[in-house]
Design a protein around this motif. Structure first.
Motif, PDB file in Angstrom:
ATOM      1  N   ARG A 299       0.847  -1.205   0.000  1.00 46.92           N
ATOM      2  CA  ARG A 299       0.000   0.000   0.000  1.00 46.92           C
ATOM      3  C   ARG A 299       0.875   1.245   0.000  1.00 46.92           C
ATOM      4  N   PRO A 300       0.363   2.332  -0.570  1.00 51.13           N
ATOM      5  CA  PRO A 300       1.117   3.589  -0.484  1.00 51.13           C
ATOM      6  C   PRO A 300       1.304   3.979   0.992  1.00 51.13           C
ATOM      7  N   TYR A 301       2.464   4.535   1.299  1.00 52.69           N
ATOM      8  CA  TYR A 301       2.748   4.966   2.660  1.00 52.69           C
ATOM      9  C   TYR A 301       3.146   6.441   2.627  1.00 52.69           C
ATOM     10  N   SER A 302       2.459   7.242   3.394  1.00 53.33           N
ATOM     11  CA  SER A 302       2.800   8.653   3.562  1.00 53.33           C
ATOM     12  C   SER A 302       3.307   8.847   4.977  1.00 53.33           C
ATOM     13  N   ALA A 303       4.510   9.383   5.073  1.00 52.69           N
ATOM     14  CA  ALA A 303       5.103   9.637   6.384  1.00 52.69           C
ATOM     15  C   ALA A 303       4.280  10.675   7.128  1.00 52.69           C
ATOM     16  N   PRO A 304       4.236  10.575   8.445  1.00 54.87           N
ATOM     17  CA  PRO A 304       3.501  11.567   9.239  1.00 54.87           C
ATOM     18  C   PRO A 304       4.064  12.966   9.017  1.00 54.87           C
ATOM     19  N   ARG A 305       3.187  13.915   9.122  1.00 54.03           N
ATOM     20  CA  ARG A 305       3.575  15.315   8.967  1.00 54.03           C
ATOM     21  C   ARG A 305       2.864  16.139  10.042  1.00 54.03           C
ATOM     22  N   GLY A 306       3.292  17.364  10.180  1.00 54.61           N
ATOM     23  CA  GLY A 306       2.624  18.280  11.095  1.00 54.61           C
ATOM     24  C   GLY A 306       2.636  17.794  12.530  1.00 54.61           C
ATOM     25  N   ALA A 307       1.477  17.886  13.158  1.00 57.21           N
ATOM     26  CA  ALA A 307       1.349  17.558  14.582  1.00 57.21           C
ATOM     27  C   ALA A 307       1.628  16.084  14.876  1.00 57.21           C
ATOM     28  N   GLU A 308       1.437  15.203  13.895  1.00 57.41           N
ATOM     29  CA  GLU A 308       1.657  13.761  14.100  1.00 57.41           C
ATOM     30  C   GLU A 308       3.136  13.390  14.107  1.00 57.41           C
ATOM     31  N   LEU A 309       3.976  14.245  13.544  1.00 57.08           N
ATOM     32  CA  LEU A 309       5.378  13.907  13.331  1.00 57.08           C
ATOM     33  C   LEU A 309       6.142  13.662  14.632  1.00 57.08           C
ATOM     34  N   ALA A 310       5.988  14.516  15.617  1.00 56.07           N
ATOM     35  CA  ALA A 310       6.720  14.350  16.880  1.00 56.07           C
ATOM     36  C   ALA A 310       6.354  13.032  17.555  1.00 56.07           C
ATOM     37  N   ASP A 311       5.076  12.676  17.565  1.00 54.66           N
ATOM     38  CA  ASP A 311       4.661  11.409  18.175  1.00 54.66           C
ATOM     39  C   ASP A 311       5.211  10.217  17.401  1.00 54.66           C
ATOM     40  N   ALA A 312       5.259  10.329  16.075  1.00 55.69           N
ATOM     41  CA  ALA A 312       5.797   9.238  15.251  1.00 55.69           C
ATOM     42  C   ALA A 312       7.288   9.043  15.516  1.00 55.69           C
ATOM     43  N   ILE A 313       8.011  10.133  15.651  1.00 52.60           N
ATOM     44  CA  ILE A 313       9.445  10.044  15.958  1.00 52.60           C
ATOM     45  C   ILE A 313       9.634   9.446  17.338  1.00 52.60           C
ATOM     46  N   ASP A 314       8.829   9.890  18.288  1.00 56.02           N
ATOM     47  CA  ASP A 314       8.920   9.364  19.652  1.00 56.02           C
ATOM     48  C   ASP A 314       8.680   7.855  19.671  1.00 56.02           C
ATOM     49  N   ALA A 315       7.745   7.380  18.857  1.00 53.21           N
ATOM     50  CA  ALA A 315       7.463   5.944  18.783  1.00 53.21           C
ATOM     51  C   ALA A 315       8.568   5.185  18.043  1.00 53.21           C
ATOM     52  N   ALA A 316       9.208   5.838  17.076  1.00 50.89           N
ATOM     53  CA  ALA A 316      10.225   5.169  16.265  1.00 50.89           C
ATOM     54  C   ALA A 316      11.536   4.970  17.011  1.00 50.89           C
ATOM     55  N   VAL A 317      11.847   5.861  17.936  1.00 52.03           N
ATOM     56  CA  VAL A 317      13.113   5.794  18.665  1.00 52.03           C
ATOM     57  C   VAL A 317      12.809   5.502  20.129  1.00 52.03           C
ATOM     58  N   PRO A 318      13.136   4.299  20.579  1.00 48.46           N
ATOM     59  CA  PRO A 318      12.805   3.946  21.965  1.00 48.46           C
ATOM     60  C   PRO A 318      13.548   4.811  22.973  1.00 48.46           C
ATOM     61  N   ARG A 319      12.887   5.042  24.082  1.00 47.41           N
ATOM     62  CA  ARG A 319      13.510   5.807  25.165  1.00 47.41           C
ATOM     63  C   ARG A 319      14.448   4.887  25.940  1.00 47.41           C
ATOM     64  N   THR A 320      15.601   5.437  26.311  1.00 48.95           N
ATOM     65  CA  THR A 320      16.552   4.692  27.130  1.00 48.95           C
ATOM     66  C   THR A 320      16.937   5.550  28.314  1.00 48.95           C
ATOM     67  N   ALA A 321      17.557   4.936  29.296  1.00 47.76           N
ATOM     68  CA  ALA A 321      17.944   5.665  30.505  1.00 47.76           C
ATOM     69  C   ALA A 321      18.906   6.805  30.180  1.00 47.76           C
ATOM     70  N   ALA A 322      19.776   6.602  29.194  1.00 51.12           N
ATOM     71  CA  ALA A 322      20.783   7.615  28.872  1.00 51.12           C
ATOM     72  C   ALA A 322      20.390   8.434  27.649  1.00 51.12           C
ATOM     73  N   SER A 323      19.114   8.470  27.331  1.00 48.82           N
ATOM     74  CA  SER A 323      18.652   9.163  26.129  1.00 48.82           C
ATOM     75  C   SER A 323      18.871  10.666  26.230  1.00 48.82           C
ATOM     76  N   LEU A 324      19.049  11.280  25.073  1.00 50.34           N
ATOM     77  CA  LEU A 324      19.155  12.738  25.006  1.00 50.34           C
ATOM     78  C   LEU A 324      17.806  13.364  25.335  1.00 50.34           C
ATOM     79  N   PRO A 325      17.796  14.636  25.729  1.00 50.34           N
ATOM     80  CA  PRO A 325      16.511  15.313  25.934  1.00 50.34           C
ATOM     81  C   PRO A 325      15.669  15.202  24.662  1.00 50.34           C
ATOM     82  N   ARG A 326      14.359  14.959  24.813  1.00 44.51           N
ATOM     83  CA  ARG A 326      13.533  14.617  23.663  1.00 44.51           C
ATOM     84  C   ARG A 326      12.496  15.662  23.303  1.00 44.51           C
ATOM     85  N   ALA A 327      12.749  16.891  23.492  1.00 45.52           N
ATOM     86  CA  ALA A 327      11.798  17.914  23.074  1.00 45.52           C
ATOM     87  C   ALA A 327      11.861  18.007  21.552  1.00 45.52           C
ATOM     88  N   ILE A 328      10.947  17.334  20.895  1.00 40.19           N
ATOM     89  CA  ILE A 328      10.977  17.261  19.432  1.00 40.19           C
ATOM     90  C   ILE A 328      10.118  18.378  18.859  1.00 40.19           C
TER      91      ILE A 328
END
Length: 192
Positions: A28-57
């Motif tokens: 199926r065609p896939y359109s990457a998230p844009r706008g307001a959905e983008l930050a949540d999609a990035i947050d879901a794509a990169v797991p949080r770890t104890a030593a993670s960088l600050p995540r204000a996306i």
């Protein structure tokens, strides 16, 4: 094959590419998230770890990661097409542009950990630098053939082949099954 840290970073690169780049996914065609959905999609794509960088996306970091994901996709596609020199050139540009550099960091009483970004880098720059370094280790470490693009019809999602025999051709079991079912139907319709 890949050590555990590099494997995690390669998985992160795959997740960012498959989440943040347009194309086709599982037929199926896939359109990457844009706008307001983008930050949540990035947050879901990169797991949080104890030593993670600050995540204000914010929008700037989202745009940075989206651009880096497209360039990472170019590395996977170049390897799929047998263009190792192009993959290496793209990885070198990513390493340069993200200012990737190895360093040992410790968070609290945790053991020392290898990171490929500075302690003050943004989440986007640090994540991109880490993924670029993992891709460099794959391309420069004789494992570039393990970077692939799904061979199923109407799918261009990427993957890292961690199979023993380096025989993986699909991004998922769903694409593998879809391809096998289509081949079965074609044989049956062809009388064979």
């Amino acid at each position: 094959m890949f050590d555990s840290h590099v494997a995690v970073l390669l998985d992160q690169a795959v997740s960012l590419v498959n989440t943040l780049t347009d194309g086709q996914a599982r037929g199926r065609p896939y359109s990457a998230p844009r706008g307001a959905e983008l930050a949540d999609a990035i947050d879901a794509a990169v797991p949080r770890t104890a030593a993670s960088l600050p995540r204000a996306i914010d929008a700037e970091q989202a745009a940075y990661l989206t651009g880096a994901a497209q360039r990472m996709r170019d590395v996977f596609q170049a390897m799929q097409d047998g263009r190792e020199d192009a993959a290496a050139e793209t990885v070198n540009a990513l390493l340069r542009d993200t200012a990737a550099r190895p360093r040992l960091d410790r968070v609290g009483a945790e053991p020392w950990q290898m990171h490929f970004h500075g302690p003050d880098d943004s989440f986007a720059a640090g994540s991109s630098a880490s993924c670029a370094t993992a891709l460099a280790l794959a391309v420069g470490g004789g494992l570039a053939g393990r970077l692939g693009v799904c061979r199923a019809e109407r799918c261009d999602r990427v993957y890292v082949d961690t199979s023993r025999n380096a025989a993986r051709q699909f991004c998922s079991t769903a694409c593998q099954n879809r391809t096998k079912a289509a081949a079965f139907r074609a044989r049956k319709e062809g009388g064979g």
